[in-house]
Design a protein around this motif. Structure first.
Motif, PDB file in Angstrom:
ATOM      1  N   LEU A  35       0.819  -1.214   0.000  1.00 31.87           N
ATOM      2  CA  LEU A  35       0.000   0.000   0.000  1.00 31.87           C
ATOM      3  C   LEU A  35       0.849   1.259   0.000  1.00 31.87           C
ATOM      4  N   ARG A 151     -11.576  -5.691  -2.624  1.00 30.37           N
ATOM      5  CA  ARG A 151     -11.571  -4.672  -3.677  1.00 30.37           C
ATOM      6  C   ARG A 151     -11.600  -5.338  -5.053  1.00 30.37           C
ATOM      7  N   LYS A 154      -8.915  -2.704 -10.746  1.00 29.79           N
ATOM      8  CA  LYS A 154      -9.247  -1.561 -11.598  1.00 29.79           C
ATOM      9  C   LYS A 154      -8.312  -1.433 -12.795  1.00 29.79           C
ATOM     10  N   LEU A 158      -2.468  -0.002  -9.593  1.00 28.15           N
ATOM     11  CA  LEU A 158      -2.460   0.016  -8.130  1.00 28.15           C
ATOM     12  C   LEU A 158      -3.129  -1.217  -7.532  1.00 28.15           C
ATOM     13  N   ASP A 159      -3.511  -2.175  -8.356  1.00 31.18           N
ATOM     14  CA  ASP A 159      -4.248  -3.325  -7.843  1.00 31.18           C
ATOM     15  C   ASP A 159      -3.468  -4.081  -6.772  1.00 31.18           C
ATOM     16  N   THR A 161      -1.291  -2.905  -4.726  1.00 35.51           N
ATOM     17  CA  THR A 161      -1.196  -2.117  -3.489  1.00 35.51           C
ATOM     18  C   THR A 161      -2.509  -2.155  -2.717  1.00 35.51           C
ATOM     19  N   ARG A 162      -3.581  -2.568  -3.374  1.00 37.56           N
ATOM     20  CA  ARG A 162      -4.882  -2.636  -2.724  1.00 37.56           C
ATOM     21  C   ARG A 162      -5.094  -3.952  -1.977  1.00 37.56           C
ATOM     22  N   TYR A 163      -4.156  -4.857  -2.063  1.00 35.53           N
ATOM     23  CA  TYR A 163      -4.382  -6.184  -1.491  1.00 35.53           C
ATOM     24  C   TYR A 163      -4.513  -6.142   0.032  1.00 35.53           C
ATOM     25  N   ASN A 232      -8.371   3.621   4.215  1.00 31.63           N
ATOM     26  CA  ASN A 232      -7.029   3.590   3.637  1.00 31.63           C
ATOM     27  C   ASN A 232      -6.812   4.871   2.840  1.00 31.63           C
ATOM     28  N   LEU A 235      -5.263   5.152  -0.691  1.00 31.24           N
ATOM     29  CA  LEU A 235      -5.965   4.648  -1.871  1.00 31.24           C
ATOM     30  C   LEU A 235      -7.289   5.364  -2.115  1.00 31.24           C
ATOM     31  N   ARG A 239      -6.142  10.630  -2.085  1.00 29.82           N
ATOM     32  CA  ARG A 239      -4.827   9.980  -2.062  1.00 29.82           C
ATOM     33  C   ARG A 239      -3.689  10.921  -2.434  1.00 29.82           C
TER      34      ARG A 239
END
Length: 254
Positions: A35, A151, A154, A158-159, A161-163, A232, A235, A239
């Motif tokens: 992230l 999530r 997209k 950034l996918d 970093t969204r984990y 978050n 994100l 951001r």
């Protein structure tokens, strides 16, 4: 055999820089170092080294949180801070959610260390929004998994970093609450110049409890309350402003 990460972005990372200052970036509960990648890139461009460690029980599978204590998280973060202090002249601390709780503990316990720079708390976890978790007897509760929202990809780079974990062991929430209580008891000892960024729309960390807790930090010098950002902040819809404010705040250290 090495550790198997849920996604590559879960791995801890260190960006060494030629400068004398470094930022320790601590992720949140069920999250991972990934992230911080967009913020880390900006910090590195500004001349900072960046360390984003992986906390025990994270980055692999939710079951790995079983048996991990709040003291394990504190020890892990403390060891990384001490390692960075041996390498850099100045170390700033940035923490999101539970990472903000850990950052506060580090700042309080190392209050006499002159080489600590500034601290940024991003939606720090000083109280859960869902109060039902405080009614649980964690000594006797069945250790079941609680599903967490996932999530949707997209495709915007950034996918990874969204984990975050798709679930959490209920018992581990008790460790999270224990960590929060330890941090709140130490806030008045913090001396690092501190900036708080949080959101009124937070459905994870209670923004009112955040305000009350951080109000005890005597070295708080800046605060910004967003109205629509998600928990978050790195994100959410604000951001870019969050990243700009964070980089600017640590860069202002002299």
């Amino acid at each position: 055999m090495g550790k198997v990460y849920a996604v590559p972005e879960c791995a801890p990372f260190l960006m060494e820089n030629a400068g004398t200052a470094c930022c320790l970036c601590i992720h949140g509960f069920t999250g991972s170092p990934g992230l911080y990648i967009p913020l880390a890139d900006r910090l590195f461009e500004a001349g900072f080294g960046v360390s984003a460690p992986l906390l025990p029980g994270h980055g692999t599978s939710p079951e790995d949180l079983n048996g991990v204590s709040d003291d394990d998280w504190i020890t892990s973060a403390s060891l990384e801070l001490e390692r960075l202090l041996s390498r850099y002249t100045t170390v700033h601390i940035i923490g999101l959610s539970m990472g903000g709780t850990l950052a506060s503990i580090l700042a309080a316990r190392h209050a006499e260390v002159s080489r600590l720079g500034r601290m940024v708390l991003l939606a720090p976890g000083f109280g859960l929004k869902d109060k039902r978790y405080y009614a649980v007897d964690y000594d006797t509760v069945e250790n079941r998994m609680i599903p967490l929202p996932q999530r949707q990809p997209k495709g915007d780079g950034l996918d990874g970093t969204r984990y975050g974990y798709p679930a959490m062991p209920l018992k581990s929430v008790g460790k999270l609450i224990s960590l929060t209580n330890k941090a709140k008891a130490l806030l008045e000892n913090i001396r690092m110049p501190t900036m708080l960024l949080y959101t009124a729309a937070d459905v994870t960390a209670d923004p009112d409890e955040c305000e009350q807790a951080v109000g005890k930090i005597k070295s708080l010098v800046a605060s910004k309350r967003f109205e629509q950002s998600e928990h978050n902040l790195l994100l959410g819809c604000d951001r870019l402003e969050v990243i700009d404010r964070t980089v600017g705040f640590v860069a202002a250290h002299s």
